[in-house]
Design a protein around this motif. Structure first.
Motif, PDB file in Angstrom:
ATOM      1  N   SER A  68      23.863  29.843   0.181  1.00  0.00           N
ATOM      2  CA  SER A  68      25.013  30.675   0.543  1.00  0.00           C
ATOM      3  C   SER A  68      26.335  29.999   0.201  1.00  0.00           C
ATOM      4  O   SER A  68      27.322  30.661  -0.105  1.00  0.00           O
ATOM      5  N   ALA A  69      26.363  28.664   0.227  1.00  0.00           N
ATOM      6  CA  ALA A  69      27.593  27.936  -0.084  1.00  0.00           C
ATOM      7  C   ALA A  69      28.024  28.117  -1.533  1.00  0.00           C
ATOM      8  O   ALA A  69      29.193  27.936  -1.859  1.00  0.00           O
TER       9      ALA A  69
ATOM     10  N   THR B  67      27.804  31.017  -3.183  1.00  0.00           N
ATOM     11  CA  THR B  67      28.260  32.383  -3.414  1.00  0.00           C
ATOM     12  C   THR B  67      29.777  32.458  -3.271  1.00  0.00           C
ATOM     13  O   THR B  67      30.378  31.677  -2.539  1.00  0.00           O
TER      14      THR B  67
ATOM     15  N   LEU C 103      33.540  33.898   0.330  1.00  0.00           N
ATOM     16  CA  LEU C 103      34.249  32.981   1.213  1.00  0.00           C
ATOM     17  C   LEU C 103      34.507  33.644   2.562  1.00  0.00           C
ATOM     18  O   LEU C 103      34.957  34.778   2.630  1.00  0.00           O
TER      19      LEU C 103
ATOM     20  N   HIS D 114      29.902  32.703   4.464  1.00  0.00           N
ATOM     21  CA  HIS D 114      28.818  31.768   4.144  1.00  0.00           C
ATOM     22  C   HIS D 114      27.865  31.570   5.320  1.00  0.00           C
ATOM     23  O   HIS D 114      26.641  31.592   5.140  1.00  0.00           O
TER      24      HIS D 114
ATOM     25  N   ALA E  90      24.005  32.592   5.389  1.00  0.00           N
ATOM     26  CA  ALA E  90      23.053  31.491   5.554  1.00  0.00           C
ATOM     27  C   ALA E  90      22.113  31.755   6.721  1.00  0.00           C
ATOM     28  O   ALA E  90      20.895  31.552   6.619  1.00  0.00           O
TER      29      ALA E  90
ATOM     30  N   THR F  59      26.089  24.811   5.300  1.00  0.00           N
ATOM     31  CA  THR F  59      27.161  25.519   4.590  1.00  0.00           C
ATOM     32  C   THR F  59      28.416  24.667   4.452  1.00  0.00           C
ATOM     33  O   THR F  59      29.302  25.004   3.669  1.00  0.00           O
TER      34      THR F  59
ATOM     35  N   ALA G  35      30.287  23.577   1.226  1.00  0.00           N
ATOM     36  CA  ALA G  35      31.431  24.310   0.685  1.00  0.00           C
ATOM     37  C   ALA G  35      32.627  24.065   1.601  1.00  0.00           C
ATOM     38  O   ALA G  35      32.749  24.679   2.649  1.00  0.00           O
TER      39      ALA G  35
ATOM     40  N   GLY H 193      22.675  28.264  -7.078  1.00  0.00           N
ATOM     41  CA  GLY H 193      22.272  28.283  -5.670  1.00  0.00           C
ATOM     42  C   GLY H 193      20.774  28.127  -5.500  1.00  0.00           C
ATOM     43  O   GLY H 193      20.311  27.389  -4.622  1.00  0.00           O
TER      44      GLY H 193
END
Length: 198
Positions: free
Chosen positions: A56-57, A59, A62, A65, A69, A87, A90, A151
């Motif tokens: 998810s980080a 993607t 913003l 996340h 996740a 996460t 990110a 990812g």
């Protein structure tokens, strides 16, 4: 106040601490790793949670996340706390690098050739000022394609490394507890604590 400095930090000291903490930049990462290893869940659950958080980080969603996740971790029977903690890969330091990497990889996957080299600053400028309809084709589509590939690769690596690390950590802790109790660790090599026998 209990933990207040004896001498008040100057503005220069505060700026230096912000960009380069006294304890080093690796301290938060070490703390996070130990926090994940000590979760009371099976090695698969912790590893699946970390993999979901890592995916998810990457993607471009913003602000979403953690939600993504935790949803992925739930679907994979992963640990939700591990997903949320993972996460943090990110963060303000890494997001520009991740965004630019996913954009570049996405362009390569989709066969898009940019007329000019786009920097991370220009990419975020587009995300901030363009409408969603204007963003999809030139920005979001390549970023989502790149995020899917990067990812998945990162999540797969994170799953394997985390599962091995958690199993090793739990086995060592179990052996220490047995040693303190004066027992011999006869079955510690048979399977790791937190997992059932086949």
């Amino acid at each position: 106040m209990l933990f207040r400095r004896r001498k008040k930090a100057s503005m220069a000291d505060r700026l230096r601490e912000f960009f380069w903490p006294r304890k080093g930049l690796t301290r938060p990462a070490r703390y996070l790793a130990k926090r994940i290893l000590r979760l009371s869940a099976s090695p698969h659950a912790v590893a699946a949670g970390v993999a979901a958080g890592m995916f998810s980080a990457f993607t471009p969603l913003l602000g979403f996340h953690i939600i993504l996740a935790m949803a992925l971790a739930y679907l994979m029977a992963g640990n939700l706390l591990a997903a949320a903690l993972a996460t943090t890969i990110a963060n303000p330091l890494t997001i520009p690098l991740i965004a630019l990497a996913t954009f570049r990889v996405g362009e390569a996957l989709l066969g898009i050739t940019s007329s000019e080299a786009v920097t991370a600053a220009e990419l975020f400028h587009r995300l901030e000022h363009l409408q969603l309809s204007e963003l999809w084709q030139p920005v979001l589509k390549p970023m989502l394609a790149g995020a899917g590939l990067l990812g998945l690769v990162t999540a797969a690596i994170a799953y394997g490394v985390t599962r091995f690390a958690v199993r090793s950590f739990k086995a060592r802790r179990h052996a220490r507890l047995l040693a303190r109790a004066g027992l011999s660790p006869t079955r510690t090599t048979a399977f790791s604590p937190g997992e059932t026998t086949p």
